[in-house]
Enzyme design. Sequence first.
Site, PDB file in Angstrom:
ATOM      1  N   GLY A  85     164.278 -15.932 155.186  1.00 13.95           N
ATOM      2  CA  GLY A  85     165.181 -15.929 155.538  1.00 13.95           C
ATOM      3  C   GLY A  85     165.881 -13.889 155.434  1.00 13.95           C
ATOM      4  O   GLY A  85     166.276 -13.669 154.872  1.00 13.95           O
ATOM      5  N   HIS A  86     165.738 -13.806 156.633  1.00 13.33           N
ATOM      6  CA  HIS A  86     166.470 -12.672 157.103  1.00 13.33           C
ATOM      7  C   HIS A  86     168.238 -12.112 157.351  1.00 13.33           C
ATOM      8  O   HIS A  86     167.991 -13.020 157.950  1.00 13.33           O
ATOM      9  CB  HIS A  86     165.895 -11.738 158.630  1.00 13.33           C
ATOM     10  CG  HIS A  86     163.876 -11.741 157.993  1.00 13.33           C
ATOM     11  ND1 HIS A  86     163.040 -11.538 158.242  1.00 13.33           N
ATOM     12  CD2 HIS A  86     163.563 -11.872 156.766  1.00 13.33           C
ATOM     13  CE1 HIS A  86     162.145 -11.336 158.397  1.00 13.33           C
ATOM     14  NE2 HIS A  86     162.171 -11.713 156.487  1.00 13.33           N
TER      15      HIS A  86
HETATM   16  P1  IMP Z   1     156.261 -21.317 150.452  1.00 11.04           P
HETATM   17  O1  IMP Z   1     155.898 -20.118 151.365  1.00 11.04           O
HETATM   18  O2  IMP Z   1     157.607 -22.503 150.938  1.00 11.04           O
HETATM   19  O3  IMP Z   1     155.231 -22.377 150.173  1.00 11.04           O
HETATM   20  O4  IMP Z   1     156.793 -20.734 149.259  1.00 11.04           O
HETATM   21  C1  IMP Z   1     155.537 -20.028 148.604  1.00 11.04           C
HETATM   22  C2  IMP Z   1     156.504 -19.113 147.737  1.00 11.04           C
HETATM   23  O5  IMP Z   1     156.763 -18.556 148.149  1.00 11.04           O
HETATM   24  C3  IMP Z   1     157.765 -19.576 146.235  1.00 11.04           C
HETATM   25  O6  IMP Z   1     157.087 -18.805 145.086  1.00 11.04           O
HETATM   26  C4  IMP Z   1     158.372 -19.723 147.486  1.00 11.04           C
HETATM   27  O7  IMP Z   1     159.599 -19.274 147.088  1.00 11.04           O
HETATM   28  C5  IMP Z   1     158.055 -18.237 147.969  1.00 11.04           C
HETATM   29  N1  IMP Z   1     158.930 -17.560 148.959  1.00 11.04           N
HETATM   30  C6  IMP Z   1     158.413 -18.165 150.409  1.00 11.04           C
HETATM   31  N2  IMP Z   1     158.992 -17.025 151.806  1.00 11.04           N
HETATM   32  C7  IMP Z   1     160.160 -16.618 150.779  1.00 11.04           C
HETATM   33  C8  IMP Z   1     160.990 -15.591 150.840  1.00 11.04           C
HETATM   34  O8  IMP Z   1     161.548 -15.447 152.993  1.00 11.04           O
HETATM   35  N3  IMP Z   1     161.266 -14.531 150.107  1.00 11.04           N
HETATM   36  C9  IMP Z   1     160.760 -14.827 149.138  1.00 11.04           C
HETATM   37  N4  IMP Z   1     160.165 -15.608 148.506  1.00 11.04           N
HETATM   38  C10 IMP Z   1     159.020 -16.603 149.837  1.00 11.04           C
END
Ligand code: IMP
Length: 425
Positions: free
Chosen positions: A40-41
Amino acid sequence: MSASLVVGSQWGDEGKAKVIDYLSKNIDIIVRYQGGANAGHTVVVDGKEYIFHLVPSGIIYPNTVCIIGNGVVLDPEYFLEECDGLVEKGFPIYKQLFISDSCHLILPFHKTIDELREANSQPGEKIGTTKKGIGICYSDKMNRIGIRAGDLFEEDSLKARIKTLVDRKNEELVKLYGVKACTYQEVLDKLKYFYDRAGHLIINTSYYLNKELKKGKRVLLEGAQGTGLDIDFGTYPYVTSSNPTSGGAIVGSGIGFNYLEKVYGISKAYTTRVGEGPFPTEIFDKNGEVIRKKGHEYGATTGRPRRCGWFDTEMVKYSAMVNGMTELVLTKIDILSEFDKIPVAVGYEINGKKLEHFPSHGLEKVKVVYEEMPGWKTDIKGINEFDKLPSECQNYIKYIEKLIEIPIKIISTGPGREETIVIED
Ligand code: IMP
């Protein structure tokens, strides 16, 4: 050499989009190289806020070409929704956007499996994913059963492969959770809709990028998430399923290392994390809430409150090393203006013994050694010259710079483009 790279040095959400937007004015092509709609940018331009999940945030510059690289996992439904939203806001983005024919597609069952797996995991096993199907799609990629954007051009073989994949996923789902994810026809219809609307954007982006680089075009590689979430260098298993680190930028875009000129590491002046996993400098008292409120520390994708903590020089020094960072951009320094004293993590100990470096296991056991820096207790939002910052704030920045061993070249004092300090050589 004319490619530069923006990479997160913490657990994501470092404010990369603002930096990418700031750097984009001198850039011809921007490439997202990993992750998917889990990112989310947020960019603020003329007081208006834009949130990007899949499309590179540089798209709001009308002459910048944006590429979704081969390392990304693209959710076709989400992608079209995001593009339509941008067109509605007046950005004619279909004229300046390409999708790699090698990027893998997130299909409906990837998201269902992600959700079910998280919901049914035992305490201690939960990752806290964004439930966007990221890890499940990357698993299919590695298992060599995934569907790539370029496969949409091969109608006959595509149908057979989707049939096999849907049958296999439904069988797994029924066995594990007693539900079916979707039908073959549903998947086919969704892909056909995507192909009809976005098929003309799908090209060999590696070839395109190399051709443009040879002509002298300037390329910016845009990382999502951060080093702490890297599948190899992050806090495994509490990580995402891709490589946000600089090696991932090369693999996920298809350009050579020889083009890389600068690696900008991005770091908040404090630390945040969403989801599960160790976080040595996490704040559990009211100061954490102060940062969360003032810094609007809620996930741009999931809305979850972010865990907040103090700046961790061990972590950022490690990130600088594994990414080959040439400089650091420090964001959200204005959020720390409330505090009398600001602790900075300067080292880790286990059983009274100092650790040599950020550990690749056992992070939850470390005791953090802090140095307390005096706060500046005055609003610095929007200041755009280093010399105009209060001396305590200058000292905080210089102190961090010394410990992380790379220069801090840009400091962000607010979300707007103009709220930026550039330190000239
Ligand atoms: P996934 O990428 O949805 O599989 O999530 C794996 C981990 O990465 C989780 O702890 C998410 O909260 C974290 N995560 C994924 N994308 C983001 C991001 O854009 N910002 C911060 N944390 C992220």
